[in-house]
Design an enzyme around this catalytic site. Structure first.
Site, PDB file in Angstrom:
ATOM      1  N   VAL A  68       0.864  -1.178   0.000  1.00  0.00           N
ATOM      2  CA  VAL A  68       0.000   0.000   0.000  1.00  0.00           C
ATOM      3  C   VAL A  68       0.899   1.226   0.000  1.00  0.00           C
ATOM      4  O   VAL A  68       2.102   1.138   0.276  1.00  0.00           O
ATOM      5  CB  VAL A  68      -0.951   0.041   1.214  1.00  0.00           C
ATOM      6  CG1 VAL A  68      -1.961  -1.090   1.140  1.00  0.00           C
ATOM      7  CG2 VAL A  68      -0.185  -0.001   2.527  1.00  0.00           C
ATOM      8  N   SER A  69       0.306   2.383  -0.291  1.00  0.00           N
ATOM      9  CA  SER A  69       1.112   3.590  -0.488  1.00  0.00           C
ATOM     10  C   SER A  69       1.423   4.356   0.791  1.00  0.00           C
ATOM     11  O   SER A  69       2.474   4.979   0.891  1.00  0.00           O
ATOM     12  CB  SER A  69       0.392   4.532  -1.464  1.00  0.00           C
ATOM     13  OG  SER A  69       0.192   3.901  -2.704  1.00  0.00           O
ATOM     14  N   SER A  70       0.527   4.349   1.778  1.00  0.00           N
ATOM     15  CA  SER A  70       0.714   5.211   2.945  1.00  0.00           C
ATOM     16  C   SER A  70       0.272   4.522   4.229  1.00  0.00           C
ATOM     17  O   SER A  70      -0.403   3.489   4.212  1.00  0.00           O
ATOM     18  CB  SER A  70      -0.070   6.511   2.760  1.00  0.00           C
ATOM     19  OG  SER A  70      -1.441   6.236   2.567  1.00  0.00           O
TER      20      SER A  70
END
Length: 223
Positions: A68-70
């Site tokens: 996931v990105s964050s």
């Protein structure tokens, strides 16, 4: 080793006669798959899981990769890992799950680097991802090229569009803004040093040049 075999091979694998195998099927002790032509096919992963798993392990383990990105997407990361674990377990594969938290445009992630190293050393037989873009937003094809060169099977569970593109784009824009700010500071520091050497640190020309550079930097950042 073929996973789905005919009745003769299945009977041989179990060490029984074909008649016994048919009787067991009638008694519900085992279930056979049937082809469109009506032929029985038996799943060795269910009949002899230890034998099938040994053959599978010899060909290399399965690595499942999630990302996931964050930080505020940690729940989604756990969901991805659970989906991957369930999928691999249902196939009877020996597997390991690697996970990263970071932008899909950042190739310097711990899990991704471990995956690439395992692919290169030949210890991986299969790569499983939920979406293609969970590997990298740009550059996933390079990972797939390594898999092809190393005869690694690639399984993409969801072939549809990955809706997290906007999240990666937002992360990229934040990284770009930070990079531009740091670059402006570095340029200003370099000009300060050389201007002081050229005109003297307290000279009017030096201060005038620095003031002009600062204004230019501020204007560029406000655009």
């Amino acid at each position: 080793m073929e996973r789905f075999v005919g009745i003769g091979e299945a009977a041989q694998a179990l060490g029984v006669s074909i008649t016994t195998l048919r009787r067991w099927e009638l008694e519900g002790k085992l279930v056979a798959e049937h082809t469109p032509g009506g032929h029985r096919r038996y799943d060795l992963a269910k009949l002899r899981p230890e034998q099938f798993r040994a053959a599978s392990d010899a060909a290399g383990k399965t690595i499942a990769y999630a990302r996931v990105s964050s930080h505020d997407q940690k729940d989604d990361l756990e969901r991805q890992k659970q989906v991957l674990e369930l999928y691999c377990a249902r196939q009877g594969w020996r597997f390991e799950v690697l996970a990263d938290l970071g932008s899909g445009m950042n190739s310097n992630k711990k899990g991704l680097k471990k995956l690439v190293a395992a692919l290169i050393d030949g210890s991986v037989g299969r790569l499983v991802v939920l979406h293609k873009d969970r590997l990298l937003r740009f550059g996933a094809e390079l990972i797939f090229a390594i898999c092809e060169a190393k005869n690694v099977e690639v399984v993409i569970i969801n072939q549809g569009e990955d809706t997290s593109f906007e999240e990666d784009l937002a992360t990229f824009e934040e990284d770009l803004a930070t990079f531009e700010e740091e670059l402006a500071k570095d340029v200003l520091e370099i000009i300060t040093v050389f201007s002081a050497r050229l005109y003297g640190s307290r000279s009017h020309k030096n201060q005038k040049l620095l003031d002009g550079v600062k204004r230019a930097v501020e204007q560029s950042q406000s655009c």
